[in-house]
Design a protein around this motif. Structure first.
Motif, PDB file in Angstrom:
ATOM      1  N   MET A  32       1.229   5.723   2.641  1.00 21.10           N
ATOM      2  CA  MET A  32       1.376   4.424   1.961  1.00 21.10           C
ATOM      3  C   MET A  32       0.042   3.694   1.948  1.00 21.10           C
ATOM      4  O   MET A  32      -0.760   3.804   2.880  1.00 21.10           O
ATOM      5  CB  MET A  32       2.444   3.544   2.630  1.00 21.10           C
ATOM      6  CG  MET A  32       2.077   3.011   3.994  1.00 21.10           C
ATOM      7  SD  MET A  32       3.189   1.707   4.583  1.00 21.10           S
ATOM      8  CE  MET A  32       2.421   0.239   3.897  1.00 21.10           C
ATOM      9  N   ALA A  33      -0.211   2.952   0.861  1.00 15.74           N
ATOM     10  CA  ALA A  33      -1.401   2.102   0.797  1.00 15.74           C
ATOM     11  C   ALA A  33      -1.189   0.929   1.750  1.00 15.74           C
ATOM     12  O   ALA A  33      -0.095   0.362   1.805  1.00 15.74           O
ATOM     13  CB  ALA A  33      -1.588   1.588  -0.625  1.00 15.74           C
ATOM     14  N   LEU A  34      -2.218   0.569   2.489  1.00 20.68           N
ATOM     15  CA  LEU A  34      -2.086  -0.536   3.452  1.00 20.68           C
ATOM     16  C   LEU A  34      -3.412  -1.272   3.601  1.00 20.68           C
ATOM     17  O   LEU A  34      -4.457  -0.655   3.829  1.00 20.68           O
ATOM     18  CB  LEU A  34      -1.620   0.005   4.806  1.00 20.68           C
ATOM     19  CG  LEU A  34      -1.418  -1.056   5.886  1.00 20.68           C
ATOM     20  CD1 LEU A  34      -0.115  -0.848   6.639  1.00 20.68           C
ATOM     21  CD2 LEU A  34      -2.595  -1.109   6.838  1.00 20.68           C
ATOM     22  N   ALA A  56       9.389   3.389   4.071  1.00 20.92           N
ATOM     23  CA  ALA A  56       9.702   4.651   4.753  1.00 20.92           C
ATOM     24  C   ALA A  56       8.761   4.847   5.941  1.00 20.92           C
ATOM     25  O   ALA A  56       9.153   5.396   6.982  1.00 20.92           O
ATOM     26  CB  ALA A  56       9.567   5.806   3.766  1.00 20.92           C
ATOM     27  N   THR A  57       7.524   4.410   5.779  1.00 20.10           N
ATOM     28  CA  THR A  57       6.517   4.534   6.849  1.00 20.10           C
ATOM     29  C   THR A  57       6.982   3.832   8.128  1.00 20.10           C
ATOM     30  O   THR A  57       6.727   4.318   9.238  1.00 20.10           O
ATOM     31  CB  THR A  57       5.177   3.914   6.366  1.00 20.10           C
ATOM     32  OG1 THR A  57       4.773   4.613   5.189  1.00 20.10           O
ATOM     33  CG2 THR A  57       4.100   3.987   7.421  1.00 20.10           C
ATOM     34  N   HIS A  58       7.669   2.721   7.972  1.00 18.66           N
ATOM     35  CA  HIS A  58       8.156   1.951   9.130  1.00 18.66           C
ATOM     36  C   HIS A  58       9.085   2.825   9.977  1.00 18.66           C
ATOM     37  O   HIS A  58       8.927   2.948  11.193  1.00 18.66           O
ATOM     38  CB  HIS A  58       8.873   0.699   8.611  1.00 18.66           C
ATOM     39  CG  HIS A  58       9.193  -0.308   9.665  1.00 18.66           C
ATOM     40  ND1 HIS A  58      10.297  -0.208  10.480  1.00 18.66           N
ATOM     41  CD2 HIS A  58       8.542  -1.435  10.062  1.00 18.66           C
ATOM     42  CE1 HIS A  58      10.325  -1.239  11.308  1.00 18.66           C
ATOM     43  NE2 HIS A  58       9.261  -1.996  11.075  1.00 18.66           N
ATOM     44  N   ALA A  86       4.771   4.049  -5.087  1.00 19.34           N
ATOM     45  CA  ALA A  86       5.950   4.899  -4.882  1.00 19.34           C
ATOM     46  C   ALA A  86       6.326   4.897  -3.409  1.00 19.34           C
ATOM     47  O   ALA A  86       5.449   4.928  -2.549  1.00 19.34           O
ATOM     48  CB  ALA A  86       5.650   6.321  -5.337  1.00 19.34           C
ATOM     49  N   SER A  87       7.631   4.860  -3.128  1.00 17.55           N
ATOM     50  CA  SER A  87       8.083   4.864  -1.737  1.00 17.55           C
ATOM     51  C   SER A  87       8.632   6.228  -1.350  1.00 17.55           C
ATOM     52  O   SER A  87       9.341   6.873  -2.132  1.00 17.55           O
ATOM     53  CB  SER A  87       9.181   3.823  -1.531  1.00 17.55           C
ATOM     54  OG  SER A  87       9.739   3.985  -0.233  1.00 17.55           O
ATOM     55  N   GLY A  88       8.333   6.615  -0.116  1.00 19.83           N
ATOM     56  CA  GLY A  88       8.887   7.842   0.453  1.00 19.83           C
ATOM     57  C   GLY A  88      10.410   7.783   0.567  1.00 19.83           C
ATOM     58  O   GLY A  88      11.055   8.803   0.791  1.00 19.83           O
ATOM     59  N   ASN A  89      10.990   6.591   0.414  1.00 17.58           N
ATOM     60  CA  ASN A  89      12.455   6.476   0.425  1.00 17.58           C
ATOM     61  C   ASN A  89      13.066   7.161  -0.794  1.00 17.58           C
ATOM     62  O   ASN A  89      14.231   7.563  -0.767  1.00 17.58           O
ATOM     63  CB  ASN A  89      12.873   4.999   0.424  1.00 17.58           C
ATOM     64  CG  ASN A  89      12.588   4.330   1.754  1.00 17.58           C
ATOM     65  OD1 ASN A  89      12.712   4.948   2.807  1.00 17.58           O
ATOM     66  ND2 ASN A  89      12.173   3.071   1.707  1.00 17.58           N
TER      67      ASN A  89
HETATM   68  C1  LIG Z   1      -3.223  -2.185  -2.573  1.00 15.20           C
HETATM   69  C2  LIG Z   1      -1.951  -2.158  -1.766  1.00 15.20           C
HETATM   70  C3  LIG Z   1      -1.954  -2.614  -0.454  1.00 15.20           C
HETATM   71  C4  LIG Z   1      -0.770  -2.623   0.294  1.00 15.20           C
HETATM   72  N1  LIG Z   1      -0.783  -3.093   1.579  1.00 15.20           N
HETATM   73  C5  LIG Z   1       0.363  -3.095   2.297  1.00 15.20           C
HETATM   74  C6  LIG Z   1       0.363  -3.556   3.652  1.00 15.20           C
HETATM   75  O1  LIG Z   1      -0.668  -3.924   4.225  1.00 15.20           O
HETATM   76  N2  LIG Z   1       1.552  -3.561   4.307  1.00 15.20           N
HETATM   77  C7  LIG Z   1       2.733  -3.151   3.724  1.00 15.20           C
HETATM   78  O2  LIG Z   1       3.778  -3.191   4.378  1.00 15.20           O
HETATM   79  N3  LIG Z   1       2.758  -2.697   2.441  1.00 15.20           N
HETATM   80  C8  LIG Z   1       1.604  -2.644   1.728  1.00 15.20           C
HETATM   81  N4  LIG Z   1       1.614  -2.164   0.447  1.00 15.20           N
HETATM   82  C9  LIG Z   1       2.865  -1.691  -0.148  1.00 15.20           C
HETATM   83  C10 LIG Z   1       3.209  -0.228   0.221  1.00 15.20           C
HETATM   84  O3  LIG Z   1       2.079   0.617   0.146  1.00 15.20           O
HETATM   85  C11 LIG Z   1       4.267   0.315  -0.759  1.00 15.20           C
HETATM   86  O4  LIG Z   1       5.422  -0.488  -0.720  1.00 15.20           O
HETATM   87  C12 LIG Z   1       4.624   1.778  -0.497  1.00 15.20           C
HETATM   88  O5  LIG Z   1       5.396   2.240  -1.582  1.00 15.20           O
HETATM   89  C13 LIG Z   1       5.405   2.005   0.787  1.00 15.20           C
HETATM   90  O6  LIG Z   1       5.548   3.394   0.918  1.00 15.20           O
HETATM   91  P1  LIG Z   1       6.620   4.073   1.890  1.00 15.20           P
HETATM   92  O7  LIG Z   1       7.986   3.467   1.572  1.00 15.20           O
HETATM   93  O8  LIG Z   1       6.550   5.521   1.534  1.00 15.20           O
HETATM   94  O9  LIG Z   1       6.212   3.778   3.294  1.00 15.20           O
HETATM   95  C14 LIG Z   1       0.432  -2.140  -0.297  1.00 15.20           C
HETATM   96  C15 LIG Z   1       0.416  -1.649  -1.614  1.00 15.20           C
HETATM   97  C16 LIG Z   1      -0.766  -1.653  -2.340  1.00 15.20           C
HETATM   98  C17 LIG Z   1      -0.773  -1.138  -3.757  1.00 15.20           C
END
Ligand SMILES: Cc1cc2nc3c(=O)[nH]c(=O)nc-3n(C[C@H](O)[C@H](O)[C@H](O)COP(=O)(O)O)c2cc1C
Length: 194
Positions: A32-34, A56-58, A86-89
């Motif tokens: 995931m982007a963070l 999903a990362t959580h 996109a979410s891993g969910n």
């Molecule tokens: C540029 C950018 C930065 C992001 N930063 C965060 C963050 O710091 N914390 C967070 O919870 N989500 C953040 N997100 C949102 C998650 O990356 C996004 O919801 C992702 O689909 C989650 O993936 P997962 O469900 O597979 O874990 C960010 C998204 C983008 C595009």
């Protein structure tokens, strides 16, 4: 004379380092982007990330107790943004990047990222919408081509940065000074005893 104004409670951290967090979701790599990330202590070396409880990362981090923080280069904008959309969910993101592993089996490291860090969950704090995951750094991975004199070189790493809420990716500008050094003359001038 410019008038100062209070523009609310958003802190506008300009810029934020843009990272990609890796974890193992049901036995497969997920990313995931963070952007909500920082280092907190030296020994043990702790880094913290803010992750929404719905991601999903959580779940993956809580289930495995491990994760990675990868620093993409400016060339990786599209892939970085995709794993933030996109979410891993719902989507299998396991093949977006080539991965390798260090000492932790549940901290997938992205081969194309100039710097990848493997972490073991140290502590987590559940907040209103997000959790703060504090991880202890177990290894930092890079390649010779990103180093100068034994250390990662920002001009070779070319890290990706983010500004919010305009949601724009940036690259690093030019050097402006030297830390723990450029304030010395002022310190000597202003030296006053308490
Ligand atoms: C540029 C950018 C930065 C992001 N930063 C965060 C963050 O710091 N914390 C967070 O919870 N989500 C953040 N997100 C949102 C998650 O990356 C996004 O919801 C992702 O689909 C989650 O993936 P997962 O469900 O597979 O874990 C960010 C998204 C983008 C595009």
């Amino acid at each position: 004379m410019h008038e100062r104004m209070n523009i609310g409670t958003d802190p506008y951290v300009l810029p934020a380092p843009q990272t990609i967090v890796g974890s193992m979701l049901d036995g497969k790599p997920n990313f995931m982007a963070l952007a909500w990330v920082s280092r907190f202590t030296h020994t043990p070396c702790l880094m913290g990330i803010g992750v929404n409880a719905k991601h999903a990362t959580h779940r993956a981090i809580l289930e495995t107790g491990q994760f990675s923080i990868n620093f993409p280069s400016v060339d990786m904008v599209n892939e970085t943004d995709y794993v933030g959309l996109a979410s891993g969910n719902r989507t299998d993101k396991s093949t977006v990047f080539k991965v390798h592993f260090g000492s932790l089996a549940n901290a997938p490291l992205i081969e194309d990222c100039p710097i990848s860090i493997e972490l073991e969950l140290f502590k987590h704090v559940d907040l209103e919408t997000h959790s703060l995951f504090l991880g202890e750094v177990k290894g930092t991975w890079t390649e010779d081509r990103f180093m100068t004199d034994g250390y990662p070189d920002i001009t070779k790493v070319r890290p990706l940065l983010l500004s919010m809420p305009d949601n724009i990716y940036w690259s690093v500008g030019e050097q402006k000074g030297k830390a723990w050094h450029d304030g010395k003359a002022l310190r000597d001038t202003l030296k006053t005893k308490r």
